[in-house]
Design an enzyme around this catalytic site. Sequence first.
Site, PDB file in Angstrom:
ATOM      1  N   ALA A   6     -81.545  44.435 -14.975  1.00 54.62           N
ATOM      2  CA  ALA A   6     -80.348  45.600 -14.693  1.00 54.62           C
ATOM      3  C   ALA A   6     -80.430  45.952 -13.440  1.00 54.62           C
ATOM      4  O   ALA A   6     -79.206  46.316 -13.058  1.00 54.62           O
ATOM      5  CB  ALA A   6     -80.793  46.781 -15.601  1.00 54.62           C
ATOM      6  N   LYS A  16     -77.533  37.214 -21.278  1.00 52.47           N
ATOM      7  CA  LYS A  16     -76.749  37.279 -19.772  1.00 52.47           C
ATOM      8  C   LYS A  16     -77.228  36.115 -18.928  1.00 52.47           C
ATOM      9  O   LYS A  16     -76.459  35.486 -18.323  1.00 52.47           O
ATOM     10  CB  LYS A  16     -76.822  38.733 -19.096  1.00 52.47           C
ATOM     11  CG  LYS A  16     -76.165  39.740 -19.709  1.00 52.47           C
ATOM     12  CD  LYS A  16     -76.408  41.068 -19.115  1.00 52.47           C
ATOM     13  CE  LYS A  16     -75.765  42.304 -19.742  1.00 52.47           C
ATOM     14  NZ  LYS A  16     -75.780  43.437 -19.070  1.00 52.47           N
ATOM     15  N   GLY A  68     -87.169  50.253 -11.023  1.00 50.39           N
ATOM     16  CA  GLY A  68     -87.120  48.976 -11.850  1.00 50.39           C
ATOM     17  C   GLY A  68     -86.662  48.121 -11.064  1.00 50.39           C
ATOM     18  O   GLY A  68     -86.280  48.131  -9.760  1.00 50.39           O
ATOM     19  N   GLU A 113     -69.097  35.633  -6.734  1.00 47.05           N
ATOM     20  CA  GLU A 113     -70.100  35.865  -5.840  1.00 47.05           C
ATOM     21  C   GLU A 113     -71.238  36.785  -6.408  1.00 47.05           C
ATOM     22  O   GLU A 113     -72.259  36.895  -6.572  1.00 47.05           O
ATOM     23  CB  GLU A 113     -69.637  36.269  -4.501  1.00 47.05           C
ATOM     24  CG  GLU A 113     -70.587  36.722  -3.391  1.00 47.05           C
ATOM     25  CD  GLU A 113     -71.655  35.693  -3.052  1.00 47.05           C
ATOM     26  OE1 GLU A 113     -71.195  34.501  -3.375  1.00 47.05           O
ATOM     27  OE2 GLU A 113     -72.648  35.921  -2.675  1.00 47.05           O
ATOM     28  N   ASN A 157     -72.191  38.992 -17.401  1.00 47.53           N
ATOM     29  CA  ASN A 157     -71.744  39.761 -18.772  1.00 47.53           C
ATOM     30  C   ASN A 157     -70.437  39.555 -19.009  1.00 47.53           C
ATOM     31  O   ASN A 157     -69.717  40.349 -20.017  1.00 47.53           O
ATOM     32  CB  ASN A 157     -71.780  41.376 -18.357  1.00 47.53           C
ATOM     33  CG  ASN A 157     -70.985  41.835 -17.438  1.00 47.53           C
ATOM     34  OD1 ASN A 157     -70.453  41.294 -16.873  1.00 47.53           O
ATOM     35  ND2 ASN A 157     -70.989  43.323 -17.651  1.00 47.53           N
ATOM     36  N   GLN A 175     -67.898  49.397 -16.695  1.00 45.43           N
ATOM     37  CA  GLN A 175     -68.020  47.824 -16.632  1.00 45.43           C
ATOM     38  C   GLN A 175     -67.093  47.095 -17.542  1.00 45.43           C
ATOM     39  O   GLN A 175     -66.646  45.965 -17.317  1.00 45.43           O
ATOM     40  CB  GLN A 175     -69.518  47.379 -16.769  1.00 45.43           C
ATOM     41  CG  GLN A 175     -70.043  47.647 -18.217  1.00 45.43           C
ATOM     42  CD  GLN A 175     -69.669  46.845 -19.350  1.00 45.43           C
ATOM     43  OE1 GLN A 175     -69.392  45.527 -19.120  1.00 45.43           O
ATOM     44  NE2 GLN A 175     -69.637  47.105 -20.755  1.00 45.43           N
ATOM     45  N   ARG A 232     -92.774  49.460 -11.606  1.00 45.37           N
ATOM     46  CA  ARG A 232     -94.233  49.643 -12.017  1.00 45.37           C
ATOM     47  C   ARG A 232     -95.033  48.422 -11.624  1.00 45.37           C
ATOM     48  O   ARG A 232     -96.249  48.586 -10.975  1.00 45.37           O
ATOM     49  CB  ARG A 232     -94.008  49.570 -13.506  1.00 45.37           C
ATOM     50  CG  ARG A 232     -95.313  49.677 -14.226  1.00 45.37           C
ATOM     51  CD  ARG A 232     -95.215  49.866 -15.855  1.00 45.37           C
ATOM     52  NE  ARG A 232     -94.590  48.452 -16.463  1.00 45.37           N
ATOM     53  CZ  ARG A 232     -94.136  48.514 -17.647  1.00 45.37           C
ATOM     54  NH1 ARG A 232     -94.336  49.535 -18.429  1.00 45.37           N
ATOM     55  NH2 ARG A 232     -93.530  47.359 -18.044  1.00 45.37           N
ATOM     56  N   THR A 233     -94.363  47.183 -11.404  1.00 39.52           N
ATOM     57  CA  THR A 233     -95.179  45.988 -10.922  1.00 39.52           C
ATOM     58  C   THR A 233     -94.573  45.858  -9.487  1.00 39.52           C
ATOM     59  O   THR A 233     -93.408  45.337  -9.487  1.00 39.52           O
ATOM     60  CB  THR A 233     -94.619  44.576 -11.988  1.00 39.52           C
ATOM     61  OG1 THR A 233     -95.048  45.146 -13.375  1.00 39.52           O
ATOM     62  CG2 THR A 233     -95.663  43.533 -11.503  1.00 39.52           C
ATOM     63  N   SER A 260     -68.468  48.110 -27.385  1.00 47.47           N
ATOM     64  CA  SER A 260     -67.568  47.225 -26.591  1.00 47.47           C
ATOM     65  C   SER A 260     -66.390  47.034 -27.477  1.00 47.47           C
ATOM     66  O   SER A 260     -65.082  47.396 -26.930  1.00 47.47           O
ATOM     67  CB  SER A 260     -68.021  46.001 -26.044  1.00 47.47           C
ATOM     68  OG  SER A 260     -69.101  46.212 -25.277  1.00 47.47           O
TER      69      SER A 260
END
Length: 274
Positions: free
Chosen positions: A130, A64, A126, A76, A85, A245, A151-152, A16
């Site tokens: 993220a 975060k 995922g 929002e 972030n 970002q 995965r879950t 950054s």
Amino acid sequence: MDRYAVIGNPVAHSKSPFIQSRFAEQTEQSMRYDTCLAPLGEFERSARDFFREAAGANVTVPFKEDAFRLADQLTERARRAGAVNTLKKLDDGLLLGDNTDGAGLVRDLTVNAGLSLTDKRILILGAGGAVRGVLEPILAERPAALVIANRTELKAVQLAREFASLGTIEAAAFSLHAEPFDLIINGTAASLAGELPPISAQLLRPGITVTYDMMYGKEPTPFCGWSLQQGAAQALDGLGMLVEQAAESFYLWRGIRPDSAPVLAALRQLLAAV
Ligand code: ATR
């Protein structure tokens, strides 16, 4: 000179400062941007200390959600993401919390890669922070379908339920079988471990499907490598999302949109050289 920093732990290797300093040079803004290492469990104290002098901050892993709780006001998209972030000190001293990750991803896909997400079939792998952070901006592009596979599986189900009012969104396990997707986004942390989410290659249509890994590295990530082996039309990594970002944060702070292309090119060169 207005002060900014990225607050994280660890933070020494953050890109950054490189990105934001170039944006500042390019737009002739009088600002300084550093790294700020906050001890684990002490985000609030570190952030409040920093903001006695500072105008804004980026917040990275693992803070975060702490930044979300610290902010006095939320945009929002930050409220939906449940994570912040970007912090900006307002004129009255209150802290505004924003989340520019999703906008950065969408901008990298639509502007840099020239893809339209509207009416497309999108699979996102995922269901952690993220992915939560990018769902609202993706749904705002009105895809034909957005499937979250994790995965879950239960976490994907919960996330899909939370965002159901914003568009067509479904949950699945990695074992899903479906029509091929136009875009497959890897938002898992699997690449960090050199691993690959075990999805069927049939979800990818050779020559058509574009894949995107939110991670990046000097070498193609395992997911990008796998996608290219399966014939993906393009396999993009997350370096563009990182720069975009940052550009969104810069815009929130300074009211000027920097030109991200030369900064992305310089960062790509830097990554290749290390
Ligand atoms: P982040 O902020 O990076 O999203 P997170 O909230 O801890 O971090 O979420 C990590 C995500 O990567 C989760 O979706 C996780 O799957 P689970 O919910 O089943 O834990 C996923 N993940 C991590 N390592 C993985 C691996 N080796 N293979 C597949 N998915 C993985």
